[in-house]
Write an enzyme that holds these catalytic residues in place. Structure first.
Site, PDB file in Angstrom:
ATOM      1  N   LYS A 148      -7.374   0.135   8.516  1.00 47.60           N
ATOM      2  CA  LYS A 148      -8.375   0.855   7.710  1.00 47.60           C
ATOM      3  C   LYS A 148      -9.803   0.643   8.199  1.00 47.60           C
ATOM      4  CE  LYS A 148      -5.410   0.836   3.802  1.00 47.60           C
ATOM      5  NZ  LYS A 148      -5.119   0.439   2.444  1.00 47.60           N
ATOM      6  N   ASP A 154      -8.058   4.411  -2.108  1.00 44.35           N
ATOM      7  CA  ASP A 154      -7.385   3.224  -2.664  1.00 44.35           C
ATOM      8  C   ASP A 154      -8.076   2.736  -3.936  1.00 44.35           C
ATOM      9  OD1 ASP A 154      -5.375   2.895  -0.755  1.00 44.35           O
ATOM     10  OD2 ASP A 154      -6.706   1.771   0.574  1.00 44.35           O
ATOM     11  N   GLY A 201      -9.413  -4.747   3.851  1.00 41.60           N
ATOM     12  CA  GLY A 201      -9.904  -3.431   3.437  1.00 41.60           C
ATOM     13  C   GLY A 201      -9.573  -3.110   1.996  1.00 41.60           C
TER      14      GLY A 201
HETATM   15  P1  NDP Z   1      -5.890  -6.137   5.803  1.00 38.20           P
HETATM   16  O1  NDP Z   1      -5.153  -6.429   7.050  1.00 38.20           O
HETATM   17  O2  NDP Z   1      -7.215  -5.455   5.880  1.00 38.20           O
HETATM   18  O3  NDP Z   1      -6.124  -7.520   4.993  1.00 38.20           O
HETATM   19  C1  NDP Z   1      -5.067  -8.410   4.770  1.00 38.20           C
HETATM   20  C2  NDP Z   1      -5.574  -9.614   3.992  1.00 38.20           C
HETATM   21  O4  NDP Z   1      -4.448 -10.441   3.747  1.00 38.20           O
HETATM   22  C3  NDP Z   1      -6.581 -10.472   4.746  1.00 38.20           C
HETATM   23  O5  NDP Z   1      -7.531 -10.991   3.826  1.00 38.20           O
HETATM   24  C4  NDP Z   1      -5.717 -11.597   5.318  1.00 38.20           C
HETATM   25  O6  NDP Z   1      -6.429 -12.828   5.504  1.00 38.20           O
HETATM   26  C5  NDP Z   1      -4.703 -11.774   4.214  1.00 38.20           C
HETATM   27  N1  NDP Z   1      -3.414 -12.299   4.658  1.00 38.20           N
HETATM   28  C6  NDP Z   1      -2.561 -11.755   5.551  1.00 38.20           C
HETATM   29  N2  NDP Z   1      -1.437 -12.505   5.651  1.00 38.20           N
HETATM   30  C7  NDP Z   1      -1.587 -13.531   4.795  1.00 38.20           C
HETATM   31  C8  NDP Z   1      -0.784 -14.638   4.443  1.00 38.20           C
HETATM   32  N3  NDP Z   1       0.437 -14.837   5.001  1.00 38.20           N
HETATM   33  N4  NDP Z   1      -1.233 -15.493   3.508  1.00 38.20           N
HETATM   34  C9  NDP Z   1      -2.425 -15.293   2.921  1.00 38.20           C
HETATM   35  N5  NDP Z   1      -3.278 -14.270   3.211  1.00 38.20           N
HETATM   36  C10 NDP Z   1      -2.842 -13.400   4.144  1.00 38.20           C
HETATM   37  O7  NDP Z   1      -4.864  -5.334   4.862  1.00 38.20           O
HETATM   38  P2  NDP Z   1      -5.180  -4.316   3.679  1.00 38.20           P
HETATM   39  O8  NDP Z   1      -6.269  -4.873   2.853  1.00 38.20           O
HETATM   40  O9  NDP Z   1      -5.319  -2.959   4.208  1.00 38.20           O
HETATM   41  O10 NDP Z   1      -3.784  -4.317   2.855  1.00 38.20           O
HETATM   42  C11 NDP Z   1      -3.371  -5.458   2.154  1.00 38.20           C
HETATM   43  C12 NDP Z   1      -2.081  -5.218   1.376  1.00 38.20           C
HETATM   44  O11 NDP Z   1      -2.227  -4.215   0.382  1.00 38.20           O
HETATM   45  C13 NDP Z   1      -0.919  -4.779   2.246  1.00 38.20           C
HETATM   46  O12 NDP Z   1       0.227  -5.494   1.860  1.00 38.20           O
HETATM   47  C14 NDP Z   1      -0.757  -3.306   1.939  1.00 38.20           C
HETATM   48  O13 NDP Z   1       0.570  -2.886   2.107  1.00 38.20           O
HETATM   49  C15 NDP Z   1      -1.169  -3.269   0.475  1.00 38.20           C
HETATM   50  N6  NDP Z   1      -1.691  -1.960   0.063  1.00 38.20           N
HETATM   51  C16 NDP Z   1      -1.038  -1.234  -0.892  1.00 38.20           C
HETATM   52  C17 NDP Z   1      -1.523  -0.014  -1.295  1.00 38.20           C
HETATM   53  C18 NDP Z   1      -0.819   0.752  -2.338  1.00 38.20           C
HETATM   54  O14 NDP Z   1      -1.077   1.942  -2.454  1.00 38.20           O
HETATM   55  N7  NDP Z   1       0.034   0.165  -3.135  1.00 38.20           N
HETATM   56  C19 NDP Z   1      -2.746   0.569  -0.718  1.00 38.20           C
HETATM   57  C20 NDP Z   1      -3.370  -0.309   0.231  1.00 38.20           C
HETATM   58  C21 NDP Z   1      -2.839  -1.500   0.629  1.00 38.20           C
HETATM   59  P3  NDP Z   1      -7.489 -13.036   6.719  1.00 38.20           P
HETATM   60  O15 NDP Z   1      -8.733 -12.282   6.282  1.00 38.20           O
HETATM   61  O16 NDP Z   1      -7.698 -14.494   6.769  1.00 38.20           O
HETATM   62  O17 NDP Z   1      -6.839 -12.465   7.939  1.00 38.20           O
END
Ligand code: NDP
Length: 265
Positions: free
Chosen positions: A63, A100, A124
């Site tokens: 994103k 979103d 994001g």
């Molecule tokens: P991003 O990749 O932008 O961000 C992911 C975040 O998760 C980061 O803050 C990252 O930490 C953290 N993270 C990743 N893995 C782990 C872990 N194992 N333990 C703890 N923290 C972790 O992703 P998005 O924000 O785009 O999406 C996040 C989630 O939301 C996804 O699962 C996606 O499928 C879901 N989603 C659902 C939607 C819906 O319509 N239902 C719409 C949008 C998203 P760090 O910053 O340290 O890397």
């Protein structure tokens, strides 16, 4: 026939094609919506143009690339810094939107008596949720494993903590998992010694991940909390994107049919 897609990695789990193709059929729109596995977010604009798409959705982890490579942005996407919808405009320019945030807000409107929320994760989706909840006057805290995007949240009047700086005795009405922990693995979005008391002292637990009981939701269930997965968020962000794709307004009846198309099996 107009072509649409969703870009992501992983993408095989996505229910978006089901929902959008159902919608196209319902309103008699000549369109088809597919899934595109995109390895490198830097190539998103090329993949969109080469694919001949009229519109697209963008999911984890692209994103912020979509934001970077859109030719223009709607106001809300520019504030959030993340784009989940591309629209090819008549002049050939790609406009980026973020659906979103309004989709998430709609999905939690049934939960009452919420003043404070803690968002787990700082990507994001967390940015989108934080901005719209601040707009609606909630107190917003963000807890992430790293300091990524700390300045963004602080400059938007959210509290920001990492696992190391979080003080154990804080309580929030709603805990939201916006990390990808639990999406393809079985990890918790924060260490259990932080997470357990947070969930125990909350009223609601909401996961953005949809279609499965994540470890986070299982914890909420064990603690007898009201919980929901990301299905309604998916539905409503999709409804808003669909209306942009087709330049139409969906009836409540058609929204409910699109909702049924998201059934899990
Ligand atoms: P991003 O990749 O932008 O961000 C992911 C975040 O998760 C980061 O803050 C990252 O930490 C953290 N993270 C990743 N893995 C782990 C872990 N194992 N333990 C703890 N923290 C972790 O992703 P998005 O924000 O785009 O999406 C996040 C989630 O939301 C996804 O699962 C996606 O499928 C879901 N989603 C659902 C939607 C819906 O319509 N239902 C719409 C949008 C998203 P760090 O910053 O340290 O890397």
């Amino acid at each position: 026939m107009k072509k649409f897609t969703i870009f992501g990695n992983p993408i095989s789990h996505s229910k978006s094609p089901l929902m959008h193709n159902t919608g196209f059929e319902l309103i008699g729109f000549d369109g088809i919506y597919s899934k595109t596995h995109l390895e490198n977010g830097e190539t998103i604009k090329k993949a969109f143009i080469d694919g001949g798409f009229s519109g697209a959705n963008i999911t984890v982890p692209h994103k912020e690339y979509a934001y970077k490579f859109a030719d223009k942005l709607d106001l809300f996407a520019s504030k959030i810094g993340a784009v989940n919808t591309f629209i090819l405009e008549h002049d050939g320019k790609i406009k980026g939107y973020n659906t979103d945030a309004p989709g998430f807000l709609k999905s939690i409107e049934k939960f009452t008596d919420v003043k404070s929320v803690l968002i787990l994760g700082a990507g994001g989706t967390a940015k989108a949720i934080a901005i719209i909840l601040k707009n609606e006057n909630y107190n917003v805290g963000v807890l992430n494993r790293s300091q990524n995007n700390k300045d963004f949240f602080l400059s938007n009047q959210c509290d920001f903590y990492t696992w190391d700086t979080f003080k154990q005795n804080q309580e929030f009405d709603m805990i939201i998992n916006s990390t990808s922990a639990g999406l393809v693995d079985i990890s918790y979005p924060a260490p259990l010694d932080l997470l357990e008391p947070l969930v125990r002292n909350s009223k609601y637990a909401v996961d953005c991940i949809y279609g499965k009981m994540t470890p986070f939701l299982n914890l909420a269930k064990q603690e007898h909390k009201i919980y929901q997965d990301g299905k309604d968020m998916l539905l409503y962000q999709g409804v808003i994107a669909f209306e942009l794709f087709t330049n139409s307004k969906l009836s409540e009846h058609n929204i409910q049919i699109m909702r049924q198309s998201l059934s899990y099996n």
